[in-house]
Design a protein around this motif. Structure first.
Motif, PDB file in Angstrom:
ATOM      1  N   SER A   3     -11.248  10.803   3.399  1.00  0.00           N
ATOM      2  CA  SER A   3     -10.509  12.049   3.649  1.00  0.00           C
ATOM      3  C   SER A   3      -9.148  11.694   4.228  1.00  0.00           C
ATOM      4  O   SER A   3      -9.027  10.716   4.971  1.00  0.00           O
ATOM      5  N   PHE A   4      -8.153  12.506   3.923  1.00  0.00           N
ATOM      6  CA  PHE A   4      -6.905  12.409   4.658  1.00  0.00           C
ATOM      7  C   PHE A   4      -7.188  12.851   6.099  1.00  0.00           C
ATOM      8  O   PHE A   4      -8.246  13.411   6.400  1.00  0.00           O
ATOM      9  N   GLU A   5      -6.224  12.646   6.981  1.00  0.00           N
ATOM     10  CA  GLU A   5      -6.434  12.901   8.395  1.00  0.00           C
ATOM     11  C   GLU A   5      -6.260  14.397   8.705  1.00  0.00           C
ATOM     12  O   GLU A   5      -5.709  15.145   7.912  1.00  0.00           O
ATOM     13  N   THR A   6      -6.681  14.788   9.888  1.00  0.00           N
ATOM     14  CA  THR A   6      -6.383  16.135  10.383  1.00  0.00           C
ATOM     15  C   THR A   6      -5.077  16.061  11.184  1.00  0.00           C
ATOM     16  O   THR A   6      -4.706  14.982  11.679  1.00  0.00           O
ATOM     17  N   CYS A  39       4.571   7.673   1.248  1.00  0.00           N
ATOM     18  CA  CYS A  39       4.528   8.559   0.078  1.00  0.00           C
ATOM     19  C   CYS A  39       4.459  10.035   0.420  1.00  0.00           C
ATOM     20  O   CYS A  39       4.590  10.882  -0.453  1.00  0.00           O
ATOM     21  N   ASN A  40       4.212  10.367   1.675  1.00  0.00           N
ATOM     22  CA  ASN A  40       4.111  11.775   2.097  1.00  0.00           C
ATOM     23  C   ASN A  40       4.282  11.823   3.605  1.00  0.00           C
ATOM     24  O   ASN A  40       4.127  10.803   4.281  1.00  0.00           O
ATOM     25  N   TRP A  41       4.578  13.015   4.122  1.00  0.00           N
ATOM     26  CA  TRP A  41       4.503  13.198   5.571  1.00  0.00           C
ATOM     27  C   TRP A  41       3.021  13.270   5.914  1.00  0.00           C
ATOM     28  O   TRP A  41       2.240  13.908   5.194  1.00  0.00           O
ATOM     29  N   ASN A  52       0.839  -1.201   0.000  1.00  0.00           N
ATOM     30  CA  ASN A  52       0.000   0.000   0.000  1.00  0.00           C
ATOM     31  C   ASN A  52       0.875   1.252   0.000  1.00  0.00           C
ATOM     32  O   ASN A  52       2.104   1.165   0.022  1.00  0.00           O
ATOM     33  N   ALA A  53       0.198   2.403  -0.014  1.00  0.00           N
ATOM     34  CA  ALA A  53       0.861   3.694   0.159  1.00  0.00           C
ATOM     35  C   ALA A  53       0.390   4.254   1.496  1.00  0.00           C
ATOM     36  O   ALA A  53      -0.734   3.987   1.919  1.00  0.00           O
ATOM     37  N   SER A  54       1.259   5.012   2.145  1.00  0.00           N
ATOM     38  CA  SER A  54       0.871   5.544   3.456  1.00  0.00           C
ATOM     39  C   SER A  54       1.501   6.905   3.688  1.00  0.00           C
ATOM     40  O   SER A  54       2.371   7.345   2.938  1.00  0.00           O
ATOM     41  N   GLY A  55       1.056   7.547   4.754  1.00  0.00           N
ATOM     42  CA  GLY A  55       1.657   8.795   5.204  1.00  0.00           C
ATOM     43  C   GLY A  55       2.548   8.510   6.398  1.00  0.00           C
ATOM     44  O   GLY A  55       2.167   7.754   7.306  1.00  0.00           O
ATOM     45  N   GLY A  56       3.740   9.091   6.427  1.00  0.00           N
ATOM     46  CA  GLY A  56       4.704   8.823   7.496  1.00  0.00           C
ATOM     47  C   GLY A  56       4.425   9.663   8.741  1.00  0.00           C
ATOM     48  O   GLY A  56       4.217  10.876   8.640  1.00  0.00           O
ATOM     49  N   VAL A  90       2.844   4.813  10.632  1.00  0.00           N
ATOM     50  CA  VAL A  90       2.330   5.306   9.341  1.00  0.00           C
ATOM     51  C   VAL A  90       0.813   5.175   9.362  1.00  0.00           C
ATOM     52  O   VAL A  90       0.257   4.421  10.158  1.00  0.00           O
ATOM     53  N   VAL A  91       0.164   5.909   8.427  1.00  0.00           N
ATOM     54  CA  VAL A  91      -1.298   5.852   8.353  1.00  0.00           C
ATOM     55  C   VAL A  91      -1.727   5.644   6.907  1.00  0.00           C
ATOM     56  O   VAL A  91      -1.102   6.166   5.987  1.00  0.00           O
ATOM     57  N   GLY A  92      -2.797   4.853   6.738  1.00  0.00           N
ATOM     58  CA  GLY A  92      -3.336   4.607   5.401  1.00  0.00           C
ATOM     59  C   GLY A  92      -4.796   4.195   5.486  1.00  0.00           C
ATOM     60  O   GLY A  92      -5.397   4.237   6.568  1.00  0.00           O
ATOM     61  N   MET A  93      -5.355   3.805   4.332  1.00  0.00           N
ATOM     62  CA  MET A  93      -6.800   3.532   4.263  1.00  0.00           C
ATOM     63  C   MET A  93      -7.097   2.117   3.776  1.00  0.00           C
ATOM     64  O   MET A  93      -8.168   1.871   3.212  1.00  0.00           O
TER      65      MET A  93
HETATM   66  N1  HPA Z   1      -3.095   9.214   4.951  1.00  0.00           N
HETATM   67  C1  HPA Z   1      -3.901   8.179   4.592  1.00  0.00           C
HETATM   68  N2  HPA Z   1      -3.670   7.420   3.535  1.00  0.00           N
HETATM   69  C2  HPA Z   1      -2.578   7.680   2.799  1.00  0.00           C
HETATM   70  C3  HPA Z   1      -1.706   8.733   3.103  1.00  0.00           C
HETATM   71  C4  HPA Z   1      -1.976   9.544   4.243  1.00  0.00           C
HETATM   72  O1  HPA Z   1      -1.245  10.494   4.581  1.00  0.00           O
HETATM   73  N3  HPA Z   1      -0.724   8.718   2.156  1.00  0.00           N
HETATM   74  C5  HPA Z   1      -1.008   7.690   1.319  1.00  0.00           C
HETATM   75  N4  HPA Z   1      -2.137   7.058   1.699  1.00  0.00           N
END
Ligand code: HPA
Length: 270
Positions: A181-184, A224-226, A107-111, A198-201
């Protein structure tokens, strides 16, 4: 889910995948080193339909690496698509019905953790389920394993070592929200306090289900992003996919190295 298995069996009656790989956002091209024997669009697999998120091709690949067979699901479904759990967990069910013992979830996630900068590949050590539900909710189906599956070691230790040996940069805890939605920033601060790296969906539903079915599970995330509030920029799906594309050579190396090692581990266990 039986109809879906029947459709794949009809297409490839002789298939004996030992391993399944589920490719998440941005991972579609990371399997170019595998030999693809045949392809089946998700549209031809009942209940799998089309992949509904950007960066998800929606094809099942019947592939080979070093003479060993595997299934590669190029794209996954998410609970935020609103189609329920079936399309989300179906790839895992198909793998189980074909006798695969191992599944790699990507998956992809936010660090969130400081060292997990964009472009890092992190082996998933454990997860936190904040999806607000489970694919095992509902009347107990004994075909899905026990009513109350143990989750002490969802992600297999040896497979995680195989990911690290293949070049994964780190390991840590993945937290799943339902999205879309992305997180707050406040949520990210809370998730850090909870122990998330990390966080993802995604991924957690498949892991919960595959664990109940008794499959061996590995998880690999491309950071993939902060996460929200930790970087200077607003979050977009396009930026997530751009980082994945930039990280592609590393993703390829780790996927291939992992598959080779897994086939070796299995062989010595057989
Ligand atoms: N949050 C949730 N899902 C994601 C993110 C994120 O920052 N980056 C990639 N998938």
């Amino acid at each position: 889910m039986g109809e879906a298995v029947a459709a794949v069996k009809k297409a490839w009656p002789q298939a004996k995948p030992r391993l399944g790989i589920i490719l998440g956002s941005g991972w579609g091209e990371a399997v170019s080193g595998f030999t693809v024997k045949a392809e089946l669009p998700y549209a031809k697999i009942p209940n799998l339909g089309k992949a509904g998120a950007p960066g998800h091709a929606g094809e099942l690949l019947y592939a080979e690496l070093g003479g060993k067979e595997l299934f590669i699901f190029q794209g996954r479904h998410h609970i935020y698509e609103g189609e329920g759990w079936t399309p989300v967990i179906l790839p895992v069910w198909i793998l189980k019905q074909f006798g695969a013992q191992t599944v790699l979830l990507t998956n992809a996630s936010g660090g969130i953790r400081e060292d997990l900068r964009p472009g890092t590949l992190m082996a998933i050590e454990d997860h936190i389920n904040l999806l607000g539900g489970s694919p095992l909710t509902g009347p107990h189906n004994p075909a899905f394993g026990e009513r109350f599956p143990d989750q002490t070691a969802v992600y297999d230790h040896d497979l995680r070592q195989a990911l690290i040996a293949a070049g994964a940069d780190a390991s840590g805890v993945y937290l799943a929200t339902a999205g879309p939605s992305f997180e707050t920033p406040a949520e990210i601060r809370a998730f850090r306090a909870l122990g998330a790296d990390v966080v993802g969906m995604s991924t957690v539903p498949e892991a919960v289900f595959a664990n109940a079915l008794g499959l061996k599970i590995a998880g690999l995330t491309c950071v993939c992003n902060w996460a929200a509030g930790l970087g200077d920029e607003k979050l977009t799906a396009e930026d997530v996919l751009r980082t994945a594309t930039e990280t592609m050579p590393h993703m390829r190396t780790v996927l291939e190295g992992f598959a080779e090692r897994t086939f070796r581990i299995r062989q010595s266990a057989d």
